[in-house]
Design a protein around this motif. Structure first.
Motif, PDB file in Angstrom:
ATOM      1  N   MET A 243      59.952  63.238  61.943  1.00  0.00           N
ATOM      2  CA  MET A 243      59.994  61.870  62.436  1.00  0.00           C
ATOM      3  C   MET A 243      61.423  61.522  62.787  1.00  0.00           C
ATOM      4  O   MET A 243      62.171  61.043  61.934  1.00  0.00           O
ATOM      5  CB  MET A 243      59.492  60.933  61.332  1.00  0.00           C
ATOM      6  N   LYS A 244      61.799  61.796  64.010  1.00  0.00           N
ATOM      7  CA  LYS A 244      63.178  61.535  64.436  1.00  0.00           C
ATOM      8  C   LYS A 244      63.161  60.468  65.520  1.00  0.00           C
ATOM      9  O   LYS A 244      62.250  60.437  66.347  1.00  0.00           O
ATOM     10  CB  LYS A 244      63.816  62.811  65.001  1.00  0.00           C
ATOM     11  N   PRO A 245      64.172  59.624  65.526  1.00  0.00           N
ATOM     12  CA  PRO A 245      64.186  58.556  66.535  1.00  0.00           C
ATOM     13  C   PRO A 245      64.380  59.106  67.945  1.00  0.00           C
ATOM     14  O   PRO A 245      64.950  60.174  68.132  1.00  0.00           O
ATOM     15  CB  PRO A 245      65.371  57.679  66.129  1.00  0.00           C
ATOM     16  N   ALA A 246      63.919  58.331  68.892  1.00  0.00           N
ATOM     17  CA  ALA A 246      64.165  58.668  70.301  1.00  0.00           C
ATOM     18  C   ALA A 246      65.635  58.385  70.608  1.00  0.00           C
ATOM     19  O   ALA A 246      66.305  57.657  69.885  1.00  0.00           O
ATOM     20  CB  ALA A 246      63.250  57.819  71.183  1.00  0.00           C
ATOM     21  N   PRO A 247      66.135  58.954  71.694  1.00  0.00           N
ATOM     22  CA  PRO A 247      67.558  58.755  71.990  1.00  0.00           C
ATOM     23  C   PRO A 247      67.879  57.299  72.304  1.00  0.00           C
ATOM     24  O   PRO A 247      67.038  56.560  72.813  1.00  0.00           O
ATOM     25  CB  PRO A 247      67.789  59.615  73.239  1.00  0.00           C
TER      26      PRO A 247
ATOM     27  N   VAL B  44      65.206  51.068  60.997  1.00  0.00           N
ATOM     28  CA  VAL B  44      65.269  52.524  61.134  1.00  0.00           C
ATOM     29  C   VAL B  44      63.929  53.214  60.842  1.00  0.00           C
ATOM     30  O   VAL B  44      63.572  54.164  61.541  1.00  0.00           O
ATOM     31  CB  VAL B  44      66.434  53.118  60.311  1.00  0.00           C
ATOM     32  N   PRO B  45      63.154  52.756  59.853  1.00  0.00           N
ATOM     33  CA  PRO B  45      61.827  53.382  59.720  1.00  0.00           C
ATOM     34  C   PRO B  45      61.008  53.278  61.010  1.00  0.00           C
ATOM     35  O   PRO B  45      60.313  54.219  61.379  1.00  0.00           O
ATOM     36  CB  PRO B  45      61.169  52.590  58.587  1.00  0.00           C
TER      37      PRO B  45
ATOM     38  N   LEU C 159      62.187  53.137  64.021  1.00  0.00           N
ATOM     39  CA  LEU C 159      62.763  54.076  64.980  1.00  0.00           C
ATOM     40  C   LEU C 159      62.353  55.501  64.641  1.00  0.00           C
ATOM     41  O   LEU C 159      61.992  56.279  65.514  1.00  0.00           O
ATOM     42  CB  LEU C 159      64.295  53.973  64.985  1.00  0.00           C
ATOM     43  N   ASN C 160      62.409  55.840  63.346  1.00  0.00           N
ATOM     44  CA  ASN C 160      62.054  57.198  62.933  1.00  0.00           C
ATOM     45  C   ASN C 160      60.613  57.523  63.273  1.00  0.00           C
ATOM     46  O   ASN C 160      60.289  58.641  63.680  1.00  0.00           O
ATOM     47  CB  ASN C 160      62.288  57.394  61.433  1.00  0.00           C
ATOM     48  N   MET C 161      59.742  56.543  63.122  1.00  0.00           N
ATOM     49  CA  MET C 161      58.331  56.767  63.438  1.00  0.00           C
ATOM     50  C   MET C 161      58.042  56.600  64.910  1.00  0.00           C
ATOM     51  O   MET C 161      56.916  56.732  65.352  1.00  0.00           O
ATOM     52  CB  MET C 161      57.460  55.794  62.636  1.00  0.00           C
ATOM     53  N   ARG C 162      59.099  56.274  65.687  1.00  0.00           N
ATOM     54  CA  ARG C 162      58.958  56.023  67.125  1.00  0.00           C
ATOM     55  C   ARG C 162      57.971  54.901  67.422  1.00  0.00           C
ATOM     56  O   ARG C 162      57.331  54.898  68.470  1.00  0.00           O
ATOM     57  CB  ARG C 162      58.599  57.293  67.902  1.00  0.00           C
TER      58      ARG C 162
END
Lengths: 193, 294, 806
Positions: free
Chosen positions: B1-5, B38-39, B41-44
Motif C-alpha cells: 500500500m504505497k501512495p501515488a506520486p 497518510v493512511p 494516501l497509502n490506501m490510494r
C-alpha cells in the motif's frame, strides 16, 4: 532540502520518472543521505534506502505500531510520515536503542528475560515505545504498563510477558543507574536512547 | 500500500503556504500531522497531485492562553496540547478529550487543528470546539477570515474551507468560571473511533446548575451542541441525578442524536450509548471532586 | 555435572538477535530484487472479459506485466488440491492468475513486476480489467440454499459431504429421557500475523537453479509444489524460510499463487524478484477460517449423562478448496472433547461462497467443535438444574479408560484414539484455580453493588503431533560445535532454543554449543511442516533420536580411543569420560576429528585424523563397511497416531447493566501438554492462544456484505485486540506424559485458543441468564439480545436461576 530533478513533468498519464529528493536524515546519531521520491514513507526509507531493517511494516495505516520509531525521542508511526518531512528531526530506530546482541539496552534485556517476544516482528515497535515511555514514567504499576503498551498490536504473546517486561525494564534501568556491588560506576550509555 | 506520486511543496511561511495553495489547492492537500491523511494516501483512497507540507512553516506551533480563549496553532500536536499546563488550567476539557484521541504515538504527530479541519464525525476535537463556541482562523492568499465553529462543519468530512485555504489556528473559548466539564466515549478497543462519545460542560453557581450543554462524537453528522438545561431542572452538585431527571436527560439526548449503524454497533445501540454516556458524564462533572472548575 | 536443560525455563537463543534489529524477515532480504504487485479482482464473482495493460507501460520502471495468457506449462494449470479425501467430491482450486472467472474479491488477475513496489502499484492502478458480473453467494445460508452457484459445476455449492456415525444414533436418541437441540453460529476470523506473506526468488543464471525464500510454514511443501509447477528437478530448487513474523496457520497453505508466480517471473526475467504482501492484500487474498452454522441435538439422562449426540454443521470453505476439508474434519472429531458421547453421529457439508479461501487458523476447526459440545453441556446443566462442572465430569472419559478409541478417523487418517489424559484431575485444578465453588458468594456481593458478573467454563481435547514424520540431523564439527537441522519451520515457537535444549541433554553438550536450523531444504530436505501443534512432538523427538545416533557413535569411537567399554562412559559439557574416573576422558570435538579419517589436516586439531598420526588400525579400512565418516546422525520420528493433549479454561466476565459492554475480569487455564521442554515457552504459547481466542470471542469478525465486499479489510475495522482487551491469564499445568513418543511430549501451540469462545459464551450466559449461541459477540449484539429476551415472556431455552454455583 534540494531536489535533484531527474526528469520533469509529473502529470498523470505521461511516462515520467519521479522527482528524486536528496534526503538527509539524522538516524541513530548519524547523518545519513539517500535519494528518494517525496512519497517515500519514512518506514521504507529506513528499511530500503538506509538498510536499517529493524523497523518493521505491519499495516501501513498506523494501527499496528510495528513501525514505531522515536522522532526527537517521541514514538511515532514511521509508516505515516514521509522521509522528506522527517528531515527536520532526529530519528531513533531499534538499531539505535541497541544493535549489539551482546550489549542490549534495559528494555531489550527485559524482553529477553521475560520472554516478551515470540516471532519478534512487532517487537521493535514495542521496544521503542517502551523505551520512550520509561524515560517519562520510570516507575510504572502493572496497570500503567499495560496501558502504555495498548497502542501496539502483538499476535503471538498475548501481551502478558510484554507487560512484565516493562516492569522488569524499569528495574534494570534502576539497577544500571546505581553502582555495581564492587562500587564500579555503571555504563550509563546503555540507558535509554 | 504505497501512495501515488505527488509533488511535494515545503513552504517556510504562511504567506508562502497560501501562495502555493492558490496555485495547487484544487489538486492538493495540506500535510500537517498526516495521521488521517497518510493512511488515505497509502490506501490510494486519495491521490492528490500536490502535497503542501506545512511542517516547516514558522509560527504555527504555539498554544496561547488568554482570558477569553485557548488559541492552538496549526502545528500544535495533540500530545503537546494535552501536556500544556496553561491550557489545562484554562480549559481542562481539552486534556479530558485529548486523552481519548487514538494512541499516544498518533497524538505525538497528529495535530488538533488538522483533526478539526478533517471533520471526521468520530473526531473528538471538533465536538470540543463547538461546545466551547470556538472559532476557526482561516487564511488564504485572498483573505483572512474567522468562522464560528457552529458554521464550520457542513457534513461528514466536509467543512466550509475552500481548496486554497489553510486553517492557521483554532480558538477554544474558555468557559465561564465555575463550569465543570467531562468527556466520555466508548469504543470497541482502546483508542478506536468511538461508537459514541460526549463532552459536557455544566455551569454551577452556588451549588446549583445554571447551564448545561453537551456535544457529541460519532452520533451526529456534524458536531452540534445540545442544551441539557430543559432536562436538568434543579440538579445540584454532589447529589446523584434524580431518576426523573435522568429519564428526561436520556430522552433529550435520544431525540437529538442521529446515529448511523455500522459493523461495530447498530444505530439503536449508539443512541442508547450516547444517552447513557451523557448521564454518566454529567454525573462525573457534578461530582464534588470533579475535574475542571474553569 | 552439566545442568539438565530439558524442562528448564531457558531464555531464548533467538532473542538477542531479534531484539536488536538483526532479524532477517522476508522483506529484509533482496533489496535489489524487482518488486511484484498484483491487480486483484474488486468483484466477488465475475467473468474476466478483457484486460487492458497498455497504460501501465507508461510508468517508468515497469519490467513485466503478466496475465493468465502469459503463463506457461503447469503454471497455467489450476493450483493443487493438497489434501484429497474421498468425501471431497467437488474440489475446486484457482489459477495463479484468474483465467476466465474470479470467485472472490482479492483474487489475483494481473501480475506487475517493476523496479520497486511504489512503481509496481502505479502500473497496477493503470491496468483496466473489464468484468461481467455474476451472481454472488455470500454466507452459509445463501450457499446451502443452492439458488445461486459459486462454481457452475458444483451442485448446491457443496464441495464435500461427510457423515460419520458410531453406535446406533437413532435408537439412542429415541430412548433418551431428555433431548435438546441447539442452533449455533460462529463467524469468520483470520490468523492475521503481524507479518504478511512474502516470496523472494533468487534465480541463479549460471546454475539454472532457484533459491526461493518464502514466509512459509512448510519449506519442503513449497519446494515440491514450485518445482512441480515450474517443471524443474528438485535438485535445482531449494526453499528457505527466513525469520517469519507469525503464521498461525495461514502460512501452511501452499503454494500460494505468488509462491509460484514470483519464481516463475524470476526465471523468465533472469532477475531476482520479490513480493511482500501488504495488509489489505492479506485480508482479501490470504485465508480466513471459523465460519460455521451448527445444529446440535443431545439426548441425555436425568443425571446429565450423554446418551446420544447428533451434530449437523455447515462449513464455509470460501471460493476454493486447496486445503481440502481438514478443518471440518477436525471439527467433527475434536468436538467430542474429553467426553463419552454415547452414540455419535456427525454430518457436515462444506460449502463454497464467493469469499476468501478457508484454510486452518490456530485451532483449525477445534474451536468450532468445542463450541458445539460445550454449549450443549451448559444447556444440559441448565435443563437439569445441575452444576455445569458436575455435568461435564459425569461424562468424562476416566484415566483408567485410556487409551480410548472413539471409533472415528482423525485428520491424519488414523484412529481417533486418546492415548492419555486425566480429565478429573484437570477439572479439579481448574476449579481450585478459579474458585469455582466460591463464585456464588462473589456474585452475590457483586450484585449488591449493582454489578453483573458471570462464570464460564470450557474443556477440550486436542490431537497433536500428527505425522507423517519429521526428521532431525545432528552433526558435531571438529570445533565441538553441534549443528542441528530439522525441516519444519519456525514462526516464533522458539525452536532454536527448545530443540537445542533437547540435543544438549541427549548429547551432554553445553546449550550454547548447539545451533539449530529450521525450515531450510538445503539442510533437511525431508519434512512436513509446522502446524497442528506438532513442532515439539515431531521435531523434538526427531532431533532427540538423531542425537542418540550421534551419542552412540561418539561413545563407540571414544571407547575405542580410551580402550574402555562404551557402557562405562558419560558425556558432560562436551567431554566424554569414564564414569567415576573423570581423568580418563576425550573431548567430543576430538571424537569428531577421529570420526573422519583425513588425508589433509586443515587445522591443528585435524592432524590427529591424518594417515601418519597413528590413530587408525592399519589392518582395517579407515571407514568400516557399516560406517560413514563424520560424527553425525540422522533419524526420523513417525508416529502411529496423534497424541492427545487437553485443557480446561474458566473465565469471570462482567457486563455493564446498561451498555452491555463486556469485560473479562479473570481468565484461568489448566492445560496438559505432557512433558514440557521449556515451560516458559509453553506458557507463552498459551497466552498468545488465549489472546487470539479472546479476539475471536469478542472482537474479530470478517464482515462481508451481500455483494461479497469485505467491509473491514484493515486493522482499523478488523479488531485484533490490544493489550487493553486481553486479560491477564492465570495458568496451572498438569503433565500426563504421552506414552506414544520417546520424550513423552504433546503439542501446546493451539491450546490457548480452542475453548475461548465457548468459555466466554458460557460466562455471558451465566451473567445474563439467557443463552448465547452465536459468537463473536459485541456489546451492541449483547444489548440487542437482552432486549429480545426481555420482550418475550418465556424464551424456550431460558436458563433458569439456580442455587449455588451454576
Amino acid at each position: 532540502m534540494s531536489a535533484d530533478a531527474t526528469t520533469g513533468g509529473g502529470t498523470h498519464g505521461e511516462p515520467t520518472a519521479e522527482v528524486l529528493h536528496r534526503i538527509r536524515l539524522r538516524v541513530n546519531g548519524v547523518q545519513r543521505t539517500a535519494q528518494a521520491p517525496a512519497r517515500r514513507l519514512l518506514s521504507d526509507f529506513l528499511r530500503h534506502d538506509l538498510r536499517l531493517t529493524g523497523t518493521h511494516v505491519g499495516c501501513e495505516h498506523g494501527v499496528c505500531g510495528a513501525c514505531t520509531v522515536l522522532v526527537d525521542g517521541q514514538p511515532m508511526r514511521s509508516c505515516l510520515m514521509f522521509a522528506v518531512t522527517a528531515q527536520a528531526h532526529e530519528i531513533t530506530t531499534i538499531e539505535g536503542i541497541g544493535n549489539d546482541p551482546e550489549a542490549m539496552s534495559p528494555v531489550q534485556q527485559a524482553f529477553a528475560e521475560c520472554h516478551g517476544l515470540q516471532c519478534g516482528f512487532c517487537t521493535p515497535g514495542f521496544v521503542t515505545t517502551i523505551t520512550a515511555y520509561l524515560d517519562g514514567n520510570p516507575d510504572p504499576t502493572p496497570e500503567d504498563a499495560r496501558e502504555a503498551i495498548s497502542g501496539n498490536l502483538c499476535r503471538c504473546t498475548g501481551y502478558q510477558n510484554i507487560v512484565a517486561a516493562v516492569s522488569r525494564a524499569a528495574e534494570i534501568r534502576r539497577e544500571r543507574r546505581s553502582p555495581g556491588v564492587d562500587g564500579a560506576p555503571v555504563d550509563d550509555s546503555r540507558v535509554g536512547p | 500500500m504505497k501512495p501515488a506520486p505527488f509533488v511535494h511543496h515545503a513552504p517556510r511561511t504562511v504567506d508562502e503556504t497560501v501562495a502555493v495553495l492558490a496555485d495547487v489547492g484544487h489538486d492538493g492537500k495540506v500535510l500537517a500531522g498526516g495521521q488521517s491523511l497518510v493512511p488515505l494516501l497509502n490506501m490510494r483512497l486519495a491521490s492528490p497531485g500536490h502535497l503542501v507540507d506545512v511542517n516547516g512553516v514558522d509560527g504555527l506551533d504555539a498554544v496561547d492562553v488568554t482570558d477569553a480563549s485557548v488559541r492552538v496553532g496549526a502545528l500544535v500536536r495533540h500530545a503537546g496540547l494535552e501536556r500544556d499546563p496553561a491550557a489545562f488550567a484554562a480549559l481542562p476539557l481539552l486534556r479530558q478529550a485529548l486523552r481519548n484521541v487514538a494512541h499516544p504515538a498518533i497524538r505525538n504527530r497528529g495535530t488538533t487543528v488538522g483533526s478539526i479541519a478533517h471533520a471526521d464525525p468520530a473526531g473528538e476535537m471538533p465536538a470540543v470546539l463547538v461546545l466551547t463556541d470556538g472559532v476557526v482562523e482561516v487564511v488564504s492568499s485572498r483573505s483572512r477570515r474567522e468562522v464560528a465553529a457552529r458554521d464550520f462543519f457542513l457534513g461528514p468530512l466536509e467543512t466550509t474551507l475552500a481548496q486554497d485555504e489553510l486553517v492557521e489556528a483554532v480558538r477554544f473559548a474558555r468557559l465561564a468560571p465555575g463550569t465543570r466539564t467531562a468527556f466520555l466515549e466508548s469504543a470497541r478497543r482502546h483508542g478506536d473511533y468511538a461508537m459514541a462519545g460526549v463532552a459536557v460542560a455544566v455551569e454551577v453557581v452556588d451549588g446549583e446548575v445554571r447551564s448545561a450543554r453537551a456535544s457529541f462524537v460519532s452520533v451526529t453528522p456534524v458536531p452540534t451542541v445540545l442544551d441539557l438545561a430543559p432536562a436538568l431542572g434543579g440538579a445540584a452538585t454532589g447529589a446523584p441525578l434524580r431518576a426523573a431527571v435522568a429519564d428526561d436527560l436520556v430522552a433529550l439526548v435520544r431525540d437529538h442524536v442521529e446515529p448511523e449503524g455500522d459493523i461495530h454497533a447498530t444505530a439503536g445501540y449508539r443512541r442508547m450509548l450516547a444517552a447513557e454516556l451523557t448521564k454518566r458524564a454529567l454525573g462525573a462533572a457534578l461530582a464534588e471532586d470533579a475535574e475542571g472548575a474553569a | 555435572m552439566s545442568t539438565r536443560q530439558f524442562g528448564e525455563k531457558v531464555q531464548r537463543r533467538e532473542d538477542p538477535r531479534l531484539l536488536t534489529g538483526n532479524g532477517r524477515y522476508l522483506d529484509d532480504l533482496g533489496h535489489d530484487a524487482l518488486a511484484a504487485a498484483f491487480v486483484r479482482s474488486p468483484h466477488a464473482h465475475a467473468r474476466v472479459v478483457d484486460v487492458d495493460i497498455d497504460d501501465a507501460w507508461e510508468v517508468d520502471g515497469v519490467e513485466a506485466i503478466y496475465t493468465w495468457e502469459d503463463l506457461t506449462g503447469r503454471v497455467a494449470e489450476p493450483l493443487p488440491v493438497l489434501i484429497p479425501h474421498p468425501a471431497l467430491t467437488h474440489a475446486r482450486t484457482g489459477y495463479c492468475l484468474a483465467k476466465d472467472e474470479v470467485n472472490h474479491v482479492g483474487e489475483a488477475v494481473v501480475m506487475v513486476v517493476a523496479r520497486d513496489r511504489y512503481v509496481a502499484e502505479d502500473a497496477a492502478q493503470r491496468i483496466r480489467v473489464t468484468y461481467e458480473h455474476l451472481p454472488v453467494v455470500v454466507g452459509i445460508e445463501k450457499a446451502r440454499a443452492g439458488g445461486e452457484l459459486v462454481h457452475a459445476d458444483v451442485p448446491d455449492n457443496v464441495s464435500a459431504h461427510l457423515l460419520q456415525e458410531v453406535g446406533d444414533l437413532e435408537a439412542a436418541m429415541a430412548d433418551a429421557p431428555n433431548r435438546l437441540t441447539l442452533d449455533l453460529a460462529i463467524e469468520r476470523s483470520a490468523c492475521t500475523p503481524m507479518e504478511g506473506k512474502g516470496v523472494y526468488a533468487k534465480w541463479d543464471l549460471d546454475e539454472g537453479s532457484l533459491r526461493l525464500y518464502s514466509s512459509t510454514q512448510t519449506t519442503t511443501g513449497v519446494r515440491a509444489a514450485v518445482a512441480a509447477k515450474l517443471g524443474m528437478p528438485l535438485a535445482k530448487v531449494e526453499c528457505v524460510a527466513p525469520d517469519v513474523g507469525g503464521g498461525f496457520g495461514v502460512k501452511i497453505m501452499h503454494p500460494w499463487p505468488e509462491e509460484v508466480l514470483v519464481p516463475w517471473a524470476a526465471r523468465n526475467l533472469g532477475r531476482d524478484v520479490k513480493w511482500t504482501e501488504d495488509r489489505r492484500e492479506h485480508f482479501v487474498s490470504s485465508a480466513h477460517e471459523r465460519g460455521q452454522l451448527q445444529e446440535v441435538t443431545v439426548g441425555f439422562d436425568d443425571e446429565g449423562h450423554l446418551l446420544a449426540l447428533d451434530v449437523r454443521f455447515w462449513h464455509d470453505n470460501g471460493a476454493y478448496t486447496p486445503y481440502g476439508i481438514i478443518v471440518p474434519i477436525i471439527t467433527a472429531t475434536q468436538l467430542l472433547g474429553p467426553y463419552k458421547p454415547g452414540a455419535y453421529r456427525v454430518e457436515f457439508w462444506s460449502l463454497y461462497t464467493n469469499t476468501v479461501l478457508v484454510t486452518p487458523y490456530r485451532g483449525a476447526g477445534r474451536p468450532q467443535g468445542c463450541f458445539a459440545m460445550e454449549r450443549a453441556m451448559d444447556a444440559i446443566a441448565a435443563h437439569l438444574h445441575l452444576d455445569r462442572a458436575e455435568v461435564r465430569s459425569r461424562n468424562f472419559i476416566q484415566p483408567d479408560e485410556m487409551p480410548y478409541d472413539h471409533g472415528l478417523m482423525f485428520q491424519d487418517g488414523r484412529p481417533l484414539k486418546y492415548d492419555s489424559g486425566d480429565f478429573p484431575a484437570s477439572l479439579a485444578k481448574l476449579k481450585a484455580l478459579v474458585g469455582w465453588d466460591d463464585f456464588a458468594a462473589y456474585r452475590e456481593e457483586a450484585e449488591r453493588g449493582g454489578r453483573r458478573v458471570g462464570l464460564g467454563i470450557g474443556c477440550y481435547v486436542e490431537g497433536t503431533g500428527v505425522g507423517p514424520y519429521e526428521g532431525g540431523h545432528v552433526h558435531v564439527e571438529t570445533s565441538g560445535r553441534v549443528n542441528v537441522a530439522t525441516g519444519l519451520t519456525t514462526q516464533g515457537q522458539g525452536h532454536q532454543t527448545v530443540l537445542a535444549q533437547v540435543v544438549a541433554d541427549e548429547l551432554g553438550v553445553r546449550l550454547e554449543d548447539v545451533h539449530v536450523t529450521t525450515g531450510d531444504t538445503r539442510r533437511m530436505p525431508y519434512a512436513v511442516g509446522t502446524f497442528a501443534s506438532r513442532g515439539a512432538v515431531m521435531s523434538g523427538n526427531a532431533v532427540a533420536l538423531a542425537a542418540r545416533v550421534v551419542r552412540t557413535k561418539a561413545l563407540r569411537i571414544a571407547a575405542d580411543a580410551l580402550e574402555v567399554s562404551p557402557d562405562d562412559l558419560e558425556i558432560d559439557d562436551g567431554v566424554i569420560s569414564v564414569r567415576g574416573a573423570p581423568g580418563t576422558s576425550i573431548a567430543l570435538s576430538t571424537v569428531a576429528v577421529l570420526s573422519n579419517p583425513l588425508r589433509y589436516a586443515f587445522d591443528q586439531s585435524a592432524a590427529a585424523a591424518t594417515q601418519f598420526a597413528g590413530t587408525f588400525d592399519p589392518d582395517k579400512p579407515p571407514v568400516a563397511d557399516d560406517e560413514e565418516p563424520g560424527l553425525e546422525g540422522r533419524d526420523f520420528y513417525s508416529p502411529t497416531q496423534a497424541t492427545f493433549a487437553n485443557g480446561m479454561h474458566a473465565a469471570v466476565v462482567e457486563t455493564d447493566p446498561v451498555t452491555a459492554e463486556i469485560r473479562i475480569l479473570r481468565y484461568c487455564v489448566v492445560h496438559d501438554c505432557g512433558v514440557m521442554i521449556n515451560p516458559m515457552i509453553v506458557e507463552g504459547q498459551v497466552h498468545g492462544g488465549v489472546a487470539q481466542g479472546v479476539g475471536g470471542a469478542l472482537y474479530e469478525r470478517m464482515a462481508y456484505d451481500e455483494s461479497g465486499q469485505l467491509l473491514n479489510a484493515s486493522f482499523m475495522d478488523f479488531l485484533v485486540p490490544y493489550a487493553s482487551e486481553v486479560p491477564h491469564v492465570e495458568t496451572d499445568h498438569l503433565e500426563t506424559p504421552s506414552p506414544l513418543n520417546p520424550l513423552g511430549l504433546k503439542g501446546a501451540g493451539e491450546a490457548g485458543t480452542i475453548p475461548v469462545s465457548a468459555v466466554i459464551a458460557s460466562a455471558l450466559e451465566d451473567a445474563e441468564g439467557f443463552p448465547i449461541r452465536s459468537m463473536p459477540i459485541s456489546p451492541s449484539e449483547l444489548w440487542a439480545l437482552r432486549a429480545q429476551h426481555a420482550s418475550s415472556a418465556a424464551p424456550p431455552d431460558h436458563v433458569p436461576a439456580q442455587e449455588g454455583p451454576r
